[in-house]
Design an enzyme around this catalytic site. Structure first.
Site, mmCIF file in Angstrom:
data_model
loop_
_atom_site.group_PDB
_atom_site.id
_atom_site.type_symbol
_atom_site.label_atom_id
_atom_site.label_comp_id
_atom_site.label_asym_id
_atom_site.label_seq_id
_atom_site.Cartn_x
_atom_site.Cartn_y
_atom_site.Cartn_z
ATOM 1 N N GLN A 134 0.838 -1.202 0.000
ATOM 2 C CA GLN A 134 0.000 0.000 0.000
ATOM 3 C C GLN A 134 0.872 1.250 0.000
ATOM 4 O O GLN A 134 1.939 1.279 0.599
ATOM 5 C CB GLN A 134 -0.964 -0.006 1.169
ATOM 6 C CG GLN A 134 -0.364 -0.198 2.538
ATOM 7 C CD GLN A 134 -1.430 -0.289 3.610
ATOM 8 O OE1 GLN A 134 -2.626 -0.191 3.338
ATOM 9 N NE2 GLN A 134 -1.000 -0.472 4.836
ATOM 10 N N HIS A 180 -2.859 0.244 -3.701
ATOM 11 C CA HIS A 180 -3.745 0.720 -2.634
ATOM 12 C C HIS A 180 -4.258 2.120 -2.960
ATOM 13 O O HIS A 180 -5.431 2.326 -3.185
ATOM 14 C CB HIS A 180 -3.044 0.694 -1.260
ATOM 15 C CG HIS A 180 -3.886 1.205 -0.131
ATOM 16 N ND1 HIS A 180 -3.764 2.473 0.377
ATOM 17 C CD2 HIS A 180 -4.842 0.612 0.599
ATOM 18 C CE1 HIS A 180 -4.614 2.649 1.370
ATOM 19 N NE2 HIS A 180 -5.284 1.526 1.524
ATOM 20 N N ASP A 205 -8.071 1.002 -2.999
ATOM 21 C CA ASP A 205 -9.022 1.176 -1.895
ATOM 22 C C ASP A 205 -9.625 2.566 -2.033
ATOM 23 O O ASP A 205 -8.924 3.577 -1.920
ATOM 24 C CB ASP A 205 -8.291 1.032 -0.554
ATOM 25 C CG ASP A 205 -9.253 0.920 0.623
ATOM 26 O OD1 ASP A 205 -10.434 1.282 0.467
ATOM 27 O OD2 ASP A 205 -8.821 0.481 1.699
ATOM 28 N N GLU A 212 -11.562 -2.032 -3.663
ATOM 29 C CA GLU A 212 -11.873 -2.282 -2.262
ATOM 30 C C GLU A 212 -12.784 -1.184 -1.704
ATOM 31 O O GLU A 212 -12.545 -0.001 -1.941
ATOM 32 C CB GLU A 212 -10.571 -2.340 -1.450
ATOM 33 C CG GLU A 212 -10.774 -2.675 0.020
ATOM 34 C CD GLU A 212 -9.467 -2.900 0.756
ATOM 35 O OE1 GLU A 212 -9.504 -2.911 2.009
ATOM 36 O OE2 GLU A 212 -8.412 -3.078 0.110
ATOM 37 N N ASP A 246 -14.258 -4.697 2.861
ATOM 38 C CA ASP A 246 -13.440 -4.311 4.017
ATOM 39 C C ASP A 246 -14.385 -3.865 5.128
ATOM 40 O O ASP A 246 -14.784 -4.652 5.974
ATOM 41 C CB ASP A 246 -12.470 -3.204 3.604
ATOM 42 C CG ASP A 246 -11.575 -2.737 4.759
ATOM 43 O OD1 ASP A 246 -11.694 -3.290 5.863
ATOM 44 O OD2 ASP A 246 -10.755 -1.832 4.553
ATOM 45 N N GLN A 277 -11.299 -9.056 2.607
ATOM 46 C CA GLN A 277 -10.144 -8.686 3.414
ATOM 47 C C GLN A 277 -10.360 -9.186 4.845
ATOM 48 O O GLN A 277 -11.333 -8.798 5.503
ATOM 49 C CB GLN A 277 -9.853 -7.190 3.483
ATOM 50 C CG GLN A 277 -8.586 -7.008 4.330
ATOM 51 C CD GLN A 277 -8.153 -5.591 4.621
ATOM 52 O OE1 GLN A 277 -7.199 -5.399 5.352
ATOM 53 N NE2 GLN A 277 -8.802 -4.599 4.061
ATOM 54 N N LYS A 323 -9.169 -8.607 8.069
ATOM 55 C CA LYS A 323 -8.394 -7.533 8.709
ATOM 56 C C LYS A 323 -7.989 -8.017 10.090
ATOM 57 O O LYS A 323 -8.747 -7.927 11.046
ATOM 58 C CB LYS A 323 -9.239 -6.263 8.772
ATOM 59 C CG LYS A 323 -8.450 -4.983 8.659
ATOM 60 C CD LYS A 323 -9.398 -3.804 8.520
ATOM 61 C CE LYS A 323 -8.637 -2.511 8.277
ATOM 62 N NZ LYS A 323 -8.246 -2.328 6.875
#
Length: 425
Positions: free
Chosen positions: A171, A193, A235, A270, A304, A326, A328
């Protein structure tokens, strides 16, 4: 019992905790800080240095194994646990968790996790606490059984020893252009990212974002070695929904348009939109996925926000409400649940991305690598930090060291079997 004492040590996460609500509402960036009033409970300012808490298990042979607790960058957003409080977590660990740790068999990983993480006062323990303690327990089991952490996961979940590497995703943070160049030069598997977390970065009708996507693809062709074909992963922090609207058809149309602008690349998007609740997120994401699949688009939806715990992940996977989930890690809690989450995704033929946060530490990142490789996740995050070099080095080197050990194990097993056959003859 193998654990004879517990140590606690305050530490730093590798980035900052950010108030997502305040940033989304227009907090102005001034240098590295954000100017404006915080909106999420627990934040006194919009950007807070990330803290962590290390828990060390002193084993019977005086070996000390560690795990690190922390929250994710956007704590308190999208149904997540609140901002990490070292004093609160330290007190709870000392009063509740330490007595439990002193009373378990640390060589039995899943059994130890189940006993240590029992509810307290009818409530689940903080997920950050579970995350850190489960890392320490995994290292303890590996030490006691003379295995790698990956082998402990394989043994506990009855998985074959892995032989393949897991693609690594880097990212960029706000240093987008410089970090994209670094990623391409280092031939990162999945990039960049992009941190598209404001209207300024997304642009009117998404034009600024689309230009950035095209620039990344062009830069990849310019700097990448022949045959280099990374997955492009962006993202967008819900900004497609914010700017284009929340109609699934409109969101899918926009994503298809972006994908068509970078032919030849797989495009991961994302967090395209925030529909306000887990159930609404599942229903609308499933519709977007269905539209993209029907069109044969090379774009994939990555969930996410509002997909935090193991229970959430199961719901999204079973509903096919994402192409890629994802996981996390600090939000899932126990790292054993990260392993379970990957296996749930695989059982439902949904991609499993072992993510986490830039706020993590070297220890949590290394433990995540072992779980990712053991379960053969579809990709894993280069962490900690918001740079490229450090996280890619920590995760990539740990993976390569692990695979070298596992390859040696496999060679030893083949040789042992061959000797057995020879002796039998």
């Amino acid at each position: 019992m193998q654990i004879k004492d517990i140590l606690l040590a305050p530490g730093n996460g590798a980035f900052f905790y950010d108030d997502q609500d305040a940033i989304r509402s227009g907090a102005i960036q001034d240098g590295f800080i954000y100017v404006g009033a915080p909106k999420t409970p627990g934040f006194t300012v919009v950007r807070v240095p990330a803290s962590s808490l290390s828990v060390g298990l002193v084993l019977a042979d005086d070996k000390v194994v560690w795990g690190d607790m922390m929250s994710v960058q956007y704590s308190g957003a999208g149904g997540r646990d609140p901002l990490f409080d070292i004093k609160e977590i330290s007190d709870l660990t000392s009063q509740v968790v330490v007595p439990r740790l002193l009373d378990v068999d640390a060589s039995l990983y899943l059994d130890a996790c189940a006993k240590v993480f029992e509810p307290f006062q009818h409530e689940r323990l903080p997920l950050a606490l579970e995350y850190g303690v489960s890392q320490a327990l995994l290292r303890a089991a590996a030490h006691l059984r003379r295995m790698t952490m990956a082998e402990i996961i394989c043994s506990e979940f009855d998985l074959p020893l892995p032989t393949h590497s897991v693609p690594i995703y880097c990212q960029s943070g706000d240093a987008r252009e410089i970090n994209v160049d670094k990623m391409i030069l280092k031939a990162v598997d999945v990039l960049p990212h992009g941190l598209i977390n404001s209207r300024q970065k997304f642009g009117t009708d998404g034009q600024t974002f689309m230009e950035f996507v095209r620039w990344v693809s062009m830069r990849t062709r310019e700097l990448g070695h022949p045959g280099y074909q990374p997955v492009l992963h962006f993202d967008v922090y819900g900004w497609i929904g914010q700017e284009i609207g929340l109609a699934p058809q409109s969101i899918a149309d926009f994503i298809c348009k972006v994908a068509e602008s970078v032919p030849g690349f797989t495009l991961n998007i994302e967090f395209p939109a925030d529909f306000g609740s887990t159930q609404a997120q599942i229903e609308n994401y499933a519709e977007i996925v269905s539209i993209l699949d029907a069109r044969g688009s090379n774009a994939r939806i990555v969930v996410d926000e509002r997909c935090n715990t193991l229970g959430d992940i199961r719901l999204f996977a079973e509903a096919k409400a994402a192409h890629l989930v994802q996981i996390k890690t600090p939000d899932v809690g126990s790292i054993a649940d990260t392993a379970r989450a990957v296996l749930i995704c695989k059982a439902n033929k949904v991609g499993a991305y072992v993510g986490g946060s830039c706020t993590e530490t070297d220890l949590s990142a290394q433990a995540s690598v072992h779980v990712s490789v053991a379960t053969q996740a579809d990709m894993m995050l280069a962490k900690p930090g918001m740079g490229v070099d450090e996280g890619f080095s920590i995760v990539g080197n740990e993976q390569n060291r692990l695979l070298a050990i596992l390859n040696r194990r496999a060679t030893e097993n083949v040789g042992r079997k061959a000797r057995c056959v020879t002796n039998a003859e």
